[in-house]
Design an enzyme around this catalytic site. Structure first.
Site, short mmCIF file in Angstrom:
data_model
loop_
_atom_site.label_atom_id
_atom_site.label_comp_id
_atom_site.label_asym_id
_atom_site.label_seq_id
_atom_site.Cartn_x
_atom_site.Cartn_y
_atom_site.Cartn_z
N ASP A 221 76.55 20.89 31.17
CA ASP A 221 77.36 21.58 29.67
C ASP A 221 75.83 22.39 28.78
OD1 ASP A 221 78.18 22.29 27.29
OD2 ASP A 221 79.35 20.22 27.27
N GLY A 225 79.05 25.73 24.75
CA GLY A 225 80.01 27.09 25.48
C GLY A 225 79.53 27.17 26.81
N TYR A 307 43.57 54.00 24.10
CA TYR A 307 43.50 54.51 24.99
C TYR A 307 44.30 54.64 26.36
CZ TYR A 307 43.21 49.52 26.04
OH TYR A 307 43.94 48.47 26.21
N HIS A 325 38.72 42.34 35.80
CA HIS A 325 38.86 44.18 36.35
C HIS A 325 37.77 44.44 36.48
CE1 HIS A 325 38.50 47.10 32.73
NE2 HIS A 325 39.12 45.86 32.73
N CYS A 343 39.78 42.09 27.83
CA CYS A 343 39.30 42.50 29.40
C CYS A 343 38.03 41.52 29.44
CB CYS A 343 39.53 43.13 29.95
SG CYS A 343 41.03 44.17 29.61
N ASN A 345 34.37 42.29 31.50
CA ASN A 345 34.85 43.86 32.62
C ASN A 345 33.54 43.37 33.37
OD1 ASN A 345 34.99 45.98 30.16
ND2 ASN A 345 35.96 45.28 30.93
#
Length: 397
Positions: A221, A225, A307, A325, A343, A345
């Site tokens: 439970d 409900g 971009y 990346h 990010c 790089n």
């Protein structure tokens, strides 16, 4: 004087009086008589069969159906669902009881028929319908890492449980979710929202740890409900510790394998208007080629800063669009300035090496980026909270 005549009446024979007394005494002690009679129990009563399941007409499906016999032994018990399939059960060695050994379904009628035999060959058969409870909704727990054979993750990987319904009774949910780490390490659940809860150890997992997760939510439970839809399990192995430390002051990212320095890479992080979040990031996805589209976070075609570009050796470190990346366009700035949209790089050689060695659950720690702390709700900002605050997010003391 005249003498009065007296008539003599013959008395009743004494044996008759005794006979009447004997009859009266017999009636007073007869077991078939009226008040004061003492009934006797039949030497071989018919057996009695009881069929029970706690919960009345709203039986929890994890509650067993139980059958017992008195003054006899059970000879047969069948429990069938609406399609006629029999529910498995086990009989006590002396035939005195029987109980189901498999869980039942929600909102289902089960027909129970049980027969018992007594010592004199007398039999009793009992029938009963057992109805299981009807949830208002059923909450399904999805898991990260995704359960599969051979799961292998890094030391920063949290355990994530996401529900498709809000959970009000968080304590009940936590009590039903068990995490076992070998070797043992302190850890805790912490609620990210009313639909999501994470588990992490106090510090990064120890390399080589085996983790077993049991999500035993079926029949629980969860409040308002809502009940758990199913049980689930998850097992994973923690591989060697790979931790990258990206420093915005030096514009370098140092790589550590099991605590030992192995490599340094020049980097470019987020520029001033899109700084990279500081804090421990955890790799949640990796793609050899990934299309990055600013529209995924609200900057769409025609708007300044839009971009859409394909990047290679991309490993996601947050859901705010942050990746590690390759970016050939920023090679000239790598090691000297921050020019990305958030990010980290790298040039091609470093990006390929990083992609080969880092994977799901490995850690990238960012410092001196000028950005805000990675939010705890971001995938995965779990390590941004100190241990005491993390534990405070648990529903259990």
């Amino acid at each position: 004087m005249q003498r009065r005549k007296v008539r003599l009446i013959p008395s009743r024979p004494i044996f008759a009086v005794l006979a009447v007394g004997a009859v009266v005494g017999l009636n007073a002690c007869s077991p078939s008589g009226g008040a004061g009679s003492v009934p006797t129990k039949s030497p071989d009563p018919a057996p009695v069969v009881d069929i029970t399941a706690a919960g009345g007409d709203q039986v929890n499906p994890t509650t067993p159906i139980e059958v017992s016999a008195h003054d006899g032994k059970l000879t047969s018990v069948t429990v069938t669902n609406p399609s006629g399939k029999q529910v498995q059960g086990a009989m006590a060695g002396d035939g005195s009881g029987w109980r189901t050994t498999e869980v039942l379904g929600y909102d289902t009628d089960y027909e129970v028929t049980a027969t018992a035999a007594g010592k004199a060959g007398k039999t009793t058969t009992q029938h009963k319908t057992i109805h299981t409870l009807t949830p208002k909704a059923k909450a399904y727990p999805s898991l990260i890492p995704v359960p599969k054979s051979g799961n292998d993750v890094g030391v920063g990987q949290p355990i994530v449980v996401r529900f498709d319904h809000a959970i009000k009774n968080r304590a009940a949910a936590e009590r039903a979710m068990q995490v076992t780490a070998t070797p043992d390490q302190p850890g805790s659940w912490s609620w990210i929202s009313n639909k999501e809860v994470h588990y992490r150890p106090k510090d990064y997992w120890k390399p080589g740890t085996q983790v077993s997760v049991k999500i035993n939510l079926y029949g629980v439970d969860l409040g308002d409900g809502v009940y758990g839809e199913t049980d689930r399990t998850l097992d994973f192995h923690v591989h060697d510790a790979w931790v990258a430390k990206a420093d915005g002051n030096t514009e370098q990212m140092q790589i550590f394998h099991n605590g030992q320095f192995v490599r340094a890479m020049p980097i470019s992080m987020g520029k001033d208007i899109t700084p990279t979040h500081v804090g421990a990031h955890v790799i949640s996805d990796k793609q050899q080629k990934y299309t990055m589209d600013s529209c995924t976070y609200g900057v769409c075609p025609g708007q300044p800063g839009y971009y859409r570009t394909d990047e290679f050796f991309a490993e996601r470190i947050s859901n705010d669009g942050e990746f590690v990346h390759e970016n050939p366009a920023s090679v000239a700035q790598q090691g000297s300035s921050n020019v990305s949209h958030g990010c980290i790089n790298l040039d091609q050689d470093n990006a390929a090496w990083f992609f080969q060695n880092f994977g799901l659950g490995d850690v990238v720690e960012v410092t001196n980026s000028g950005g805000p702390p990675l939010p705890v709700w971001d995938t995965y900002g779990d390590w941004s909270l100190p241990w005491d605050k993390w534990k405070a997010g648990s529903a259990l003391p």
